[in-house]
Write a protein that holds these residues in place. Sequence first.
Motif, PDB file in Angstrom:
ATOM      1  N   ASN A  52      -6.351  80.390  43.846  1.00  0.00           N
ATOM      2  CA  ASN A  52      -6.578  81.538  44.724  1.00  0.00           C
ATOM      3  C   ASN A  52      -5.304  82.322  45.063  1.00  0.00           C
ATOM      4  O   ASN A  52      -5.361  83.509  45.347  1.00  0.00           O
ATOM      5  CB  ASN A  52      -7.254  81.075  46.031  1.00  0.00           C
ATOM      6  N   LYS A  53      -4.138  81.646  45.038  1.00  0.00           N
ATOM      7  CA  LYS A  53      -2.924  82.318  45.489  1.00  0.00           C
ATOM      8  C   LYS A  53      -2.554  83.486  44.581  1.00  0.00           C
ATOM      9  O   LYS A  53      -1.938  84.452  45.036  1.00  0.00           O
ATOM     10  CB  LYS A  53      -1.766  81.337  45.597  1.00  0.00           C
ATOM     11  N   LYS A  56      -3.801  86.867  45.812  1.00  0.00           N
ATOM     12  CA  LYS A  56      -3.010  87.435  46.914  1.00  0.00           C
ATOM     13  C   LYS A  56      -1.674  87.951  46.379  1.00  0.00           C
ATOM     14  O   LYS A  56      -1.200  89.021  46.772  1.00  0.00           O
ATOM     15  CB  LYS A  56      -2.736  86.375  47.978  1.00  0.00           C
ATOM     16  N   ASN A  81       0.467  74.577  46.225  1.00  0.00           N
ATOM     17  CA  ASN A  81      -0.026  75.406  45.113  1.00  0.00           C
ATOM     18  C   ASN A  81       0.500  76.826  45.236  1.00  0.00           C
ATOM     19  O   ASN A  81       0.749  77.504  44.244  1.00  0.00           O
ATOM     20  CB  ASN A  81      -1.555  75.447  45.120  1.00  0.00           C
ATOM     21  N   SER A 161      -0.837  84.271  53.317  1.00  0.00           N
ATOM     22  CA  SER A 161      -1.928  84.697  54.196  1.00  0.00           C
ATOM     23  C   SER A 161      -1.409  85.591  55.307  1.00  0.00           C
ATOM     24  O   SER A 161      -0.794  85.118  56.269  1.00  0.00           O
ATOM     25  CB  SER A 161      -2.622  83.473  54.807  1.00  0.00           C
ATOM     26  N   GLY A 197      -5.881  80.278  55.820  1.00  0.00           N
ATOM     27  CA  GLY A 197      -6.832  81.254  56.363  1.00  0.00           C
ATOM     28  C   GLY A 197      -7.017  82.539  55.577  1.00  0.00           C
ATOM     29  O   GLY A 197      -8.002  83.259  55.781  1.00  0.00           O
ATOM     30  N   ASP A 288      -9.361  69.154  43.541  1.00  0.00           N
ATOM     31  CA  ASP A 288      -8.114  68.534  44.012  1.00  0.00           C
ATOM     32  C   ASP A 288      -8.340  67.871  45.366  1.00  0.00           C
ATOM     33  O   ASP A 288      -9.255  68.251  46.098  1.00  0.00           O
ATOM     34  CB  ASP A 288      -7.011  69.606  44.125  1.00  0.00           C
ATOM     35  N   GLY A 320      -8.828  76.275  42.994  1.00  0.00           N
ATOM     36  CA  GLY A 320      -7.771  75.754  42.115  1.00  0.00           C
ATOM     37  C   GLY A 320      -7.188  74.439  42.603  1.00  0.00           C
ATOM     38  O   GLY A 320      -7.899  73.606  43.158  1.00  0.00           O
TER      39      GLY A 320
HETATM   40  C1  LIG Z   1      -4.069  77.402  49.455  1.00  0.00           C
HETATM   41  C2  LIG Z   1      -5.301  76.813  48.902  1.00  0.00           C
HETATM   42  C3  LIG Z   1      -6.532  76.897  49.568  1.00  0.00           C
HETATM   43  C4  LIG Z   1      -6.658  77.512  50.926  1.00  0.00           C
HETATM   44  O1  LIG Z   1      -6.534  78.896  50.917  1.00  0.00           O
HETATM   45  P1  LIG Z   1      -5.936  79.627  52.183  1.00  0.00           P
HETATM   46  O2  LIG Z   1      -6.013  81.044  51.847  1.00  0.00           O
HETATM   47  O3  LIG Z   1      -4.530  79.118  52.332  1.00  0.00           O
HETATM   48  O4  LIG Z   1      -6.759  79.237  53.358  1.00  0.00           O
HETATM   49  C5  LIG Z   1      -7.657  76.375  48.977  1.00  0.00           C
HETATM   50  N1  LIG Z   1      -7.576  75.772  47.772  1.00  0.00           N
HETATM   51  C6  LIG Z   1      -6.426  75.635  47.109  1.00  0.00           C
HETATM   52  C7  LIG Z   1      -6.435  74.920  45.829  1.00  0.00           C
HETATM   53  C8  LIG Z   1      -5.247  76.160  47.647  1.00  0.00           C
HETATM   54  O5  LIG Z   1      -4.105  76.027  46.968  1.00  0.00           O
END
Ligand SMILES: *Cc1c(COP(=O)(O)O)cnc(C)c1O
Length: 336
Positions: A52-53, A56, A81, A161, A197, A288, A320
């Motif tokens: 997800n990162k 962003k 991550n 975030s 978040g 994970d 992820g």
């Molecule tokens: C960071 C992360 C999340 C949470 O997402 P946030 O936007 O930080 O709340 C969920 N799953 C994985 C695998 C992540 O690395």
Amino acid sequence: MSLTYPPRIHMARLPTPLQPLDRITEKFSTPHGGPRIWVKRDDLTETAMSGNKLRKLEFIAGVAKEQGCDTLITCGGVQSNHCRTTALVGARLGLRVQLILRGEEEQVPDGNLLVDYLAGASAAFYPARQYFAELDKLFAHWRDFYAQRGHKALCIPTGGSDGLGVWGYICGAEELLADCREQGFEPEHIICATGSGGTQAGLTLGCHLLGSRAQVTGYAVCDNAEYFQRKVRDDIEQWREAGNTLPDAGKLNIQVNDGYIGPGYAEADETVYRAIAEAAGQEGLLLDPVYTGKAFAGLLQELHRGCYHDTENLVFVHTGGQFGLFPHREKFSFLL
Ligand SMILES: *Cc1c(COP(=O)(O)O)cnc(C)c1O
């Protein structure tokens, strides 16, 4: 309403697939029925940059470029991550990356930390107490450190975030809703793991702006519901303060389930490790232990209790985190 996105550097392979989990759906349906369970494969946003990162960071990198930055500074746990993805994004875009990591340096770097080093990122390690007490100071220290050497750094908050990173999942929500439409349904529930978040904030805001009736629920992996209620609201407020319009703000529906955090962040009990084995064994899906496995284990328990029995379609967002699985290898002795 149509959305106007800020500058962005495209790096993710989008759209990611939306897949039904038919065996798990069948196994977890109760006599009262139960939803068809789908998974949005955001673990497939890229290979090394998976998760997800990256969504962003596309917008964050857009700002870094616009501001002429040559360095990225961010923070997280040793197995973050977000830090790993930032390290790789930096490598891809030719930007220096400094990581502020919570915890001890691993003698033999594993999982995400190994990838950080492969990507050429620099890492500084701090004990948890100091990290939490002085995080702002640590960011200022490293920003000055690079400034003194003629570099301009962009500081990226935990998990990317904030009011900027939230764009990643406004966009993700738009994509997910379009995927569902293509499959002929509108989801009643969207579930994600919540750690800092931003993913939940983006999904919630995106669904709100696009007029979807889907209920977004974040399954917390640390802290508590009150904390994330506020954090998600703060990220959305920051987004609004940046000059965006938020209609019907009172109707924003922020839902957090904090019933499945277990012992704490990055600590899990056997239910989580068994849910990971379940997803791999039934669906070929790799979760994970820190985020997706914990949230999915929570979801399976809620399904088992019949909580979603009047739902037709539920989408779990796979955010992820695969590299974080291997450092937990010792917890899987029940498989042998
Ligand atoms: C960071 C992360 C999340 C949470 O997402 P946030 O936007 O930080 O709340 C969920 N799953 C994985 C695998 C992540 O690395």
